[in-house]
Design an enzyme around this catalytic site. Sequence first.
Site, PDB file in Angstrom:
ATOM      1  N   GLN A  13       0.856  -1.191   0.000  1.00  0.00           N
ATOM      2  CA  GLN A  13       0.000   0.000   0.000  1.00  0.00           C
ATOM      3  C   GLN A  13       0.887   1.234   0.000  1.00  0.00           C
ATOM      4  O   GLN A  13       1.668   1.453   0.931  1.00  0.00           O
ATOM      5  CB  GLN A  13      -0.898   0.005   1.238  1.00  0.00           C
ATOM      6  CG  GLN A  13      -1.821   1.196   1.245  1.00  0.00           C
ATOM      7  CD  GLN A  13      -2.794   1.194   2.417  1.00  0.00           C
ATOM      8  OE1 GLN A  13      -2.663   0.399   3.339  1.00  0.00           O
ATOM      9  NE2 GLN A  13      -3.756   2.084   2.384  1.00  0.00           N
ATOM     10  N   ALA A  38       1.157   5.655  -1.170  1.00  0.00           N
ATOM     11  CA  ALA A  38       0.341   6.862  -1.105  1.00  0.00           C
ATOM     12  C   ALA A  38      -0.574   6.949  -2.325  1.00  0.00           C
ATOM     13  O   ALA A  38      -1.688   7.459  -2.264  1.00  0.00           O
ATOM     14  CB  ALA A  38       1.236   8.082  -1.038  1.00  0.00           C
ATOM     15  N   GLU A  39      -0.088   6.406  -3.427  1.00  0.00           N
ATOM     16  CA  GLU A  39      -0.760   6.563  -4.713  1.00  0.00           C
ATOM     17  C   GLU A  39      -1.642   5.373  -5.080  1.00  0.00           C
ATOM     18  O   GLU A  39      -2.684   5.538  -5.709  1.00  0.00           O
ATOM     19  CB  GLU A  39       0.361   6.743  -5.761  1.00  0.00           C
ATOM     20  CG  GLU A  39      -0.022   6.864  -7.186  1.00  0.00           C
ATOM     21  CD  GLU A  39      -0.645   8.205  -7.530  1.00  0.00           C
ATOM     22  OE1 GLU A  39      -1.130   8.311  -8.645  1.00  0.00           O
ATOM     23  OE2 GLU A  39      -0.649   9.124  -6.692  1.00  0.00           O
ATOM     24  N   LEU A  93      -2.721   0.877  -4.340  1.00  0.00           N
ATOM     25  CA  LEU A  93      -2.666  -0.396  -3.614  1.00  0.00           C
ATOM     26  C   LEU A  93      -2.286  -1.466  -4.626  1.00  0.00           C
ATOM     27  O   LEU A  93      -2.747  -1.407  -5.774  1.00  0.00           O
ATOM     28  CB  LEU A  93      -4.049  -0.739  -3.045  1.00  0.00           C
ATOM     29  CG  LEU A  93      -4.353  -0.302  -1.610  1.00  0.00           C
ATOM     30  CD1 LEU A  93      -4.496   1.202  -1.566  1.00  0.00           C
ATOM     31  CD2 LEU A  93      -5.606  -0.972  -1.101  1.00  0.00           C
ATOM     32  N   VAL A  94      -1.464  -2.402  -4.186  1.00  0.00           N
ATOM     33  CA  VAL A  94      -1.094  -3.478  -5.096  1.00  0.00           C
ATOM     34  C   VAL A  94      -1.613  -4.796  -4.520  1.00  0.00           C
ATOM     35  O   VAL A  94      -1.361  -5.120  -3.357  1.00  0.00           O
ATOM     36  CB  VAL A  94       0.439  -3.519  -5.316  1.00  0.00           C
ATOM     37  CG1 VAL A  94       0.832  -4.708  -6.181  1.00  0.00           C
ATOM     38  CG2 VAL A  94       0.920  -2.218  -5.967  1.00  0.00           C
ATOM     39  N   ASP A 145      11.346   7.040 -10.785  1.00  0.00           N
ATOM     40  CA  ASP A 145      11.414   6.653  -9.367  1.00  0.00           C
ATOM     41  C   ASP A 145      12.261   5.391  -9.251  1.00  0.00           C
ATOM     42  O   ASP A 145      11.821   4.345  -8.768  1.00  0.00           O
ATOM     43  CB  ASP A 145       9.997   6.403  -8.827  1.00  0.00           C
ATOM     44  CG  ASP A 145       9.983   6.156  -7.325  1.00  0.00           C
ATOM     45  OD1 ASP A 145      10.966   6.521  -6.654  1.00  0.00           O
ATOM     46  OD2 ASP A 145       8.989   5.598  -6.825  1.00  0.00           O
TER      47      ASP A 145
HETATM   48  P1  AMP Z   1       4.295  -0.139  -6.925  1.00  0.00           P
HETATM   49  O1  AMP Z   1       3.240   0.650  -6.231  1.00  0.00           O
HETATM   50  O2  AMP Z   1       4.070  -0.318  -8.377  1.00  0.00           O
HETATM   51  O3  AMP Z   1       5.688   0.362  -6.572  1.00  0.00           O
HETATM   52  O4  AMP Z   1       4.260  -1.603  -6.267  1.00  0.00           O
HETATM   53  C1  AMP Z   1       4.451  -1.805  -4.887  1.00  0.00           C
HETATM   54  C2  AMP Z   1       5.058  -3.185  -4.632  1.00  0.00           C
HETATM   55  O5  AMP Z   1       4.222  -4.196  -5.189  1.00  0.00           O
HETATM   56  C3  AMP Z   1       6.423  -3.368  -5.269  1.00  0.00           C
HETATM   57  O6  AMP Z   1       7.464  -2.905  -4.446  1.00  0.00           O
HETATM   58  C4  AMP Z   1       6.471  -4.872  -5.476  1.00  0.00           C
HETATM   59  O7  AMP Z   1       6.858  -5.515  -4.283  1.00  0.00           O
HETATM   60  C5  AMP Z   1       5.025  -5.225  -5.771  1.00  0.00           C
HETATM   61  N1  AMP Z   1       4.770  -5.262  -7.229  1.00  0.00           N
HETATM   62  C6  AMP Z   1       4.212  -4.295  -7.997  1.00  0.00           C
HETATM   63  N2  AMP Z   1       4.113  -4.677  -9.279  1.00  0.00           N
HETATM   64  C7  AMP Z   1       4.623  -5.914  -9.338  1.00  0.00           C
HETATM   65  C8  AMP Z   1       4.790  -6.882 -10.384  1.00  0.00           C
HETATM   66  N3  AMP Z   1       4.392  -6.642 -11.632  1.00  0.00           N
HETATM   67  N4  AMP Z   1       5.358  -8.070 -10.078  1.00  0.00           N
HETATM   68  C9  AMP Z   1       5.736  -8.326  -8.811  1.00  0.00           C
HETATM   69  N5  AMP Z   1       5.604  -7.487  -7.781  1.00  0.00           N
HETATM   70  C10 AMP Z   1       5.047  -6.293  -8.023  1.00  0.00           C
END
Ligand code: AMP
Length: 264
Positions: free
Chosen positions: A23, A25-26, A28-29, A162
């Site tokens: 999670q 600021a921008e 959620l993954v 980034d």
């Molecule tokens: P982000 O907000 O895109 O920086 O994603 C946050 C976190 O989610 C990252 O630091 C990774 O641990 C995980 N993550 C995001 N996208 C992926 C992806 N395509 N494959 C694997 N892990 C990901």
Amino acid sequence: MTEKIILQAQKHLPNIDLKLISQGAEALVFQTKTHPYSHHPNLKNHQNFIIKFRPSKPYRHPKIDLQINKSRTIGEAKFIYKLNKLGIESPSLISCDFNNGIIWMENLGSYLPNGNISSFKNWLWYLEKNNLDCTSDEVKDVCFKVGELIGRLHLNEMIHGDLTTSNVILTDNDGNWKPALIDFGLSTFSGLAEDKAVDLYVLERAITSTHSVFADKYNQWLLDGYESVHSSKEFKKIGKKKYDETIRRLEDVRLRGRKRSMLG
Ligand code: AMP
């Protein structure tokens, strides 16, 4: 608060299993086992996928909020799509829902023996904490490949925006680590040496601040990889020229960074 945002995501993704993995600021993954429409032949990891969700911000005017979220989601998806087309290692784009701030993509991560996701940062930490050889050929090779990857990105006039060690994921390629880029929320298209130098500087700083003992070596190997793609035959003289311009700028950016940190 998080529960509320998860409910918001679930509303746009009915009947989709969602496991929150990050999670920011921008956005959620989430990790999900569900593919949005079919079996995708190019995907290596068929087990699960990543859903990046930009929630609406209650403090913004709803119309403006929708516009901002939509344009950022489109921007990120466009960037990933271009990377996919160029064969620059990054998650395959699977599906998007621009109006609801959703991007569905390939999950590139695997797990380190300590259970952490295989980001470049976690991997270097894992080696350091377990007193493993941080100057081995394997580490040199991974750093060199990260440099090559950024070099290819920049030679296509693409800026990550980034570039931290968490935004480089190491994919398990038959026992060999292969770096890939993630998180293109701040990415742009630019041919300016200044923008490329800032990308390199951000990564250099991330390495120096979190992996101080071997930082000089890691940074040198990265730059070696970065230089090697610029001097490859494919890019002829233009690559060398671009490399020299960017490195000259990098010296300026470093100087500015030092001045700023001296001033506090
Ligand atoms: P982000 O907000 O895109 O920086 O994603 C946050 C976190 O989610 C990252 O630091 C990774 O641990 C995980 N993550 C995001 N996208 C992926 C992806 N395509 N494959 C694997 N892990 C990901």
